[in-house]
Write an enzyme that holds these catalytic residues in place. Structure first.
Site, short mmCIF file in Angstrom:
data_model
loop_
_atom_site.label_atom_id
_atom_site.label_comp_id
_atom_site.label_asym_id
_atom_site.label_seq_id
_atom_site.Cartn_x
_atom_site.Cartn_y
_atom_site.Cartn_z
CE1 TYR A 156 -3.99 2.12 0.76
CE2 TYR A 156 -2.59 3.16 2.40
CZ TYR A 156 -3.75 3.15 1.65
OH TYR A 156 -4.66 4.17 1.79
CE LYS A 160 -3.62 4.89 -1.57
NZ LYS A 160 -4.65 5.49 -2.43
P1 NAP Z 1 -13.43 2.38 1.00
O1 NAP Z 1 -14.41 2.84 2.01
O2 NAP Z 1 -12.92 0.98 1.08
O3 NAP Z 1 -14.02 2.66 -0.47
C1 NAP Z 1 -13.28 2.32 -1.60
C2 NAP Z 1 -14.02 2.71 -2.85
O4 NAP Z 1 -13.20 2.35 -3.98
C3 NAP Z 1 -15.34 1.96 -3.02
O5 NAP Z 1 -16.27 2.84 -3.61
C4 NAP Z 1 -14.98 0.83 -3.98
O6 NAP Z 1 -16.06 0.40 -4.79
C5 NAP Z 1 -13.97 1.53 -4.86
N1 NAP Z 1 -13.07 0.62 -5.56
C6 NAP Z 1 -12.24 -0.32 -5.05
N2 NAP Z 1 -11.57 -0.93 -6.03
C7 NAP Z 1 -11.99 -0.37 -7.19
C8 NAP Z 1 -11.68 -0.58 -8.57
N3 NAP Z 1 -10.79 -1.51 -8.95
N4 NAP Z 1 -12.30 0.17 -9.50
C9 NAP Z 1 -13.20 1.11 -9.14
N5 NAP Z 1 -13.54 1.36 -7.87
C10 NAP Z 1 -12.94 0.60 -6.90
O7 NAP Z 1 -12.10 3.28 1.04
P2 NAP Z 1 -11.88 4.80 1.56
O8 NAP Z 1 -11.41 4.71 2.95
O9 NAP Z 1 -13.02 5.65 1.19
O10 NAP Z 1 -10.59 5.18 0.68
C11 NAP Z 1 -10.68 5.96 -0.52
C12 NAP Z 1 -9.27 6.34 -0.95
O11 NAP Z 1 -8.64 7.08 0.10
C13 NAP Z 1 -8.36 5.13 -1.20
O12 NAP Z 1 -7.50 5.40 -2.28
C14 NAP Z 1 -7.57 5.02 0.08
O13 NAP Z 1 -6.33 4.37 -0.12
C15 NAP Z 1 -7.41 6.48 0.45
N6 NAP Z 1 -7.12 6.72 1.86
C16 NAP Z 1 -8.01 6.35 2.83
C17 NAP Z 1 -7.69 6.62 4.17
C18 NAP Z 1 -8.61 6.26 5.29
O14 NAP Z 1 -8.21 6.46 6.46
N7 NAP Z 1 -9.80 5.78 5.06
C19 NAP Z 1 -6.48 7.23 4.49
C20 NAP Z 1 -5.61 7.58 3.48
C21 NAP Z 1 -5.95 7.33 2.16
P3 NAP Z 1 -17.02 -0.82 -4.32
O15 NAP Z 1 -17.83 -0.29 -3.16
O16 NAP Z 1 -17.89 -1.12 -5.48
O17 NAP Z 1 -16.10 -1.93 -3.90
#
Ligand code: NAP
Length: 248
Positions: A156, A160
């Site tokens: 990861y 990133k």
């Molecule tokens: P999440 O709740 O797991 O949601 C992920 C989203 O991405 C879902 O809508 C999922 O769709 C979609 N997705 C996954 N694989 C995909 C693919 N191959 N093609 C198209 N869509 C896909 O994650 P989140 O926490 O909102 O994270 C969003 C972004 O922020 C990510 O890049 C993550 O690495 C980054 N981030 C998150 C955090 C955190 O603390 N949460 C911190 C730093 C960075 P489905 O629902 O259909 O599976």
């Protein structure tokens, strides 16, 4: 004041979490919103309705951001439906955490494909139309983990960190065409991705955050709003951390 009136945005992975938060904030600011999901159809269609209720055009597309062909086709469909594309947000992402000793090749490849290759796929697909318009804002969602690393997340963190190098290169290549490319690096944001963590890990994280709270999707969305809008017209190639001060 509505900051995105007249703009069309495309957000990957917006059926839940941060992507959903961005879609809602952007719609409230007058943007027409195209967004993707991979499998959560019911949630995606519910979001489509919620966005339309804000009085903007909105459409959900099932599309795998890790797939090159699907990404090219998606952008063609969005252009046909919406007529233009002003902002791309590469948000789709996954985790497959494990210590390196136990990390499989598959888990490494999957995370790189979905988190990093997707950014290449989608950026490649939008730059021609953005060059024609002589304007565009690309926002890539990285993570504080891409900046400082994290034990148990080598795959990861690599994906990133890769996003940051990619984005700065795009910013240099396309600045003369008035296409900006910036990175938002969230810290600990409450979504399904972080819901799996136990209370003890959560408390350890919170103790490292000067603002003493975890973030919400809207906190990330508001940073993206600034970078998508004309307020950030002279800002490109930057990494904006949204982490309650954790990484200063
Ligand atoms: P999440 O709740 O797991 O949601 C992920 C989203 O991405 C879902 O809508 C999922 O769709 C979609 N997705 C996954 N694989 C995909 C693919 N191959 N093609 C198209 N869509 C896909 O994650 P989140 O926490 O909102 O994270 C969003 C972004 O922020 C990510 O890049 C993550 O690495 C980054 N981030 C998150 C955090 C955190 O603390 N949460 C911190 C730093 C960075 P489905 O629902 O259909 O599976």
């Amino acid at each position: 004041m509505k900051l995105l009136e007249g703009k069309t945005v495309l957000i990957t992975g917006a059926s839940r979490g941060i992507g959903r938060g961005i879609a809602l904030v952007f719609a409230r600011h007058g943007a027409d919103v195209a967004f993707t999901y991979r499998s959560s159809e019911e949630q995606a269609l519910a979001l489509e309705k919620a966005l339309q209720a804000e009085g903007v055009k909105a459409k959900a597309y099932r599309s795998d951001a890790a797939d090159f062909e699907q990404s090219q086709q998606l952008v063609q469909e969005v252009l046909k439906e919406f007529g233009r594309l002003d902002v791309l947000i590469n948000n789709a992402g996954i985790t497959k955490d494990n210590l390196l000793l136990r990390m499989s090749e598959q888990d490494f490849d999957d995370v790189i494909r979905v988190n990093l290759k997707s950014v290449f796929n989608m950026t490649k697909a939008v730059i021609r139309p953005m060059m024609k318009q002589r304007a565009g804002s690309i926002i890539n969602i990285s993570s504080v983990v891409g900046i400082r690393g994290n034990a148990g997340q080598a795959n990861y963190a690599a994906s990133k960190a890769g996003i940051i190098g990619f984005s700065k290169s795009v910013a240099q290549e396309l600045g003369s065409r008035n296409i900006r490319c910036n990175v938002v690096a969230p810290g600990f944001i409450e979504t399904e991705m972080t819901a799996a963590l136990d209370e003890k890990v959560l408390d350890e994280w919170k103790a490292q955050i000067p603002l003493r709270r975890t973030g919400k999707p809207a906190d990330v969305a508001n940073a993206c709003l600034f970078l998508a809008s004309d307020l950030s017209d002279y800002i490109t190639g930057q990494v904006l951390t949204v982490d309650g001060g954790m990484l200063m």
